[in-house]
Design a protein around this motif. Structure first.
Motif, PDB file in Angstrom:
ATOM      1  N   GLY A   1      11.346  -4.234 -21.217  1.00 33.85           N
ATOM      2  CA  GLY A   1      12.180  -3.795 -20.104  1.00 33.85           C
ATOM      3  C   GLY A   1      11.914  -2.377 -19.627  1.00 33.85           C
ATOM      4  N   ASP A   2      10.855  -1.752 -20.139  1.00 32.28           N
ATOM      5  CA  ASP A   2      10.552  -0.363 -19.786  1.00 32.28           C
ATOM      6  C   ASP A   2      10.066  -0.277 -18.334  1.00 32.28           C
ATOM      7  N   ILE A   3      10.772   0.506 -17.517  1.00 33.97           N
ATOM      8  CA  ILE A   3      10.432   0.641 -16.093  1.00 33.97           C
ATOM      9  C   ILE A   3       9.747   1.972 -15.786  1.00 33.97           C
ATOM     10  N   ARG A   4       9.472   2.782 -16.828  1.00 31.82           N
ATOM     11  CA  ARG A   4       8.844   4.088 -16.607  1.00 31.82           C
ATOM     12  C   ARG A   4       7.387   3.930 -16.165  1.00 31.82           C
ATOM     13  N   TYR A   5       7.041   4.638 -15.094  1.00 34.11           N
ATOM     14  CA  TYR A   5       5.638   4.637 -14.653  1.00 34.11           C
ATOM     15  C   TYR A   5       4.823   5.475 -15.617  1.00 34.11           C
TER      16      TYR A   5
ATOM     17  N   ARG B   1       0.815  -1.223   0.000  1.00 32.78           N
ATOM     18  CA  ARG B   1       0.000   0.000   0.000  1.00 32.78           C
ATOM     19  C   ARG B   1       0.843   1.265   0.000  1.00 32.78           C
ATOM     20  N   ASN B   2       2.118   1.133   0.338  1.00 34.23           N
ATOM     21  CA  ASN B   2       3.017   2.285   0.401  1.00 34.23           C
ATOM     22  C   ASN B   2       3.574   2.572  -0.991  1.00 34.23           C
ATOM     23  N   ARG B   3       2.857   3.353  -1.763  1.00 31.36           N
ATOM     24  CA  ARG B   3       3.259   3.725  -3.115  1.00 31.36           C
ATOM     25  C   ARG B   3       3.681   5.191  -3.119  1.00 31.36           C
ATOM     26  N   SER B   4       4.223   5.655  -4.210  1.00 33.07           N
ATOM     27  CA  SER B   4       4.539   7.079  -4.359  1.00 33.07           C
ATOM     28  C   SER B   4       3.292   7.790  -4.854  1.00 33.07           C
ATOM     29  N   TYR B   5       2.564   8.374  -3.924  1.00 32.00           N
ATOM     30  CA  TYR B   5       1.343   9.112  -4.262  1.00 32.00           C
ATOM     31  C   TYR B   5       1.712  10.552  -4.570  1.00 32.00           C
ATOM     32  N   ARG B   6       1.099  11.098  -5.637  1.00 28.67           N
ATOM     33  CA  ARG B   6       1.403  12.462  -6.053  1.00 28.67           C
ATOM     34  C   ARG B   6       0.177  13.353  -6.115  1.00 28.67           C
ATOM     35  N   ARG B   7      -0.988  12.812  -5.808  1.00 23.54           N
ATOM     36  CA  ARG B   7      -2.216  13.611  -5.747  1.00 23.54           C
ATOM     37  C   ARG B   7      -2.932  13.258  -4.450  1.00 23.54           C
ATOM     38  N   PHE B   8      -3.431  14.296  -3.778  1.00 24.92           N
ATOM     39  CA  PHE B   8      -3.979  14.134  -2.438  1.00 24.92           C
ATOM     40  C   PHE B   8      -5.290  14.895  -2.289  1.00 24.92           C
ATOM     41  N   TYR B   9      -6.032  14.549  -1.256  1.00 22.64           N
ATOM     42  CA  TYR B   9      -7.167  15.366  -0.827  1.00 22.64           C
ATOM     43  C   TYR B   9      -6.560  16.473   0.032  1.00 22.64           C
TER      44      TYR B   9
ATOM     45  N   ALA C   1       7.231  13.835 -10.634  1.00 22.05           N
ATOM     46  CA  ALA C   1       7.025  12.766 -11.617  1.00 22.05           C
ATOM     47  C   ALA C   1       7.774  12.998 -12.930  1.00 22.05           C
ATOM     48  N   GLY C   2       9.067  12.801 -12.919  1.00 22.71           N
ATOM     49  CA  GLY C   2       9.916  13.039 -14.084  1.00 22.71           C
ATOM     50  C   GLY C   2       9.500  12.299 -15.339  1.00 22.71           C
ATOM     51  N   TYR C   3       8.919  11.116 -15.213  1.00 26.54           N
ATOM     52  CA  TYR C   3       8.499  10.362 -16.404  1.00 26.54           C
ATOM     53  C   TYR C   3       7.215  10.912 -17.018  1.00 26.54           C
TER      54      TYR C   3
END
Length: 192
Positions: free
Chosen positions: A164-168, A8-16, A66-68
């Motif tokens: 092999g692409d690892i970009r989100y 559940r611990n992901r890189s979240y970039r949008r929040f309430y 979010a560089g990608y």
């Protein structure tokens, strides 16, 4: 239980943005970092906490998101973090914090996840500008900023494809997809 927290611990970039992270919770997250391992037990990491919208408005523009996602400038108003933890190294204690930042950040984020919040470790920071904005003394070097809040997005783990692409990436429904290498790919040898 730990596996569930890690998933559940992901890189979240949008929040309430309207959902605050109480100062007492932020202190609790930092306390977990304080109790975690520290190289040479030097404990040179220090923290600045903000859940104040006026201070947050000074922190936000110093961060790159979010560089990608090249066409995404970062979270819009209303989806920005409601809190930040700025991680610093106290150079009067040590000029090298080794891997302490990663250990501390993971401890903070796991604790945040356990408490129903989420976050994102941001190392792409305009450190000089942020230090000026917040009057941070020169003895403290900014390592990274942890953005925190109540997640407003869904993040899904995918298997890295044959290319092999690892970009989100984000799909048309704005679901955030994060490719992860398989266990078989990263375990090179098993000595039994």
């Amino acid at each position: 239980m730990l596996k569930d927290l890690i998933l559940r611990n992901r890189s979240y970039r949008r929040f309430y943005e309207e959902v605050p992270v109480p100062v007492e919770k932020l202190k609790e997250f930092i306390d977990m970092a304080r109790l975690s391992a520290s190289a040479r037990n030097a404990q040179s990491l220090k923290y600045i906490i903000s859940n104040d919208p006026s201070i947050n408005s000074k922190i936000f523009p110093t961060l790159a998101w979010a560089g990608y996602l090249k066409d995404w400038p970062g979270p819009a108003e209303g989806e920005r973090p409601s809190a930040y933890i700025i991680m610093l190294n106290d150079t009067s204690i040590s000029t090298d914090y080794y891997c302490d930042d990663g250990i501390a950040a993971q401890s903070i984020l796991l604790c945040a996840t356990e408490n129903g919040f989420g976050g994102c470790i941001i190392a792409s920071v305009e450190t000089e500008k942020l230090a000026r904005e917040l009057n941070i003394p020169g003895t403290y070097s900014i390592i990274q900023v942890i953005a925190l809040g109540k997640p407003k997005e869904k993040v899904v783990i995918e298997v890295v494809g044959k290319d092999g692409d690892i970009r989100y990436w984000r799909d048309e429904s704005q679901v955030h997809h994060v490719p992860k290498r398989s266990l078989e790919e990263i375990v090179l040898r098993i000595n039994e």
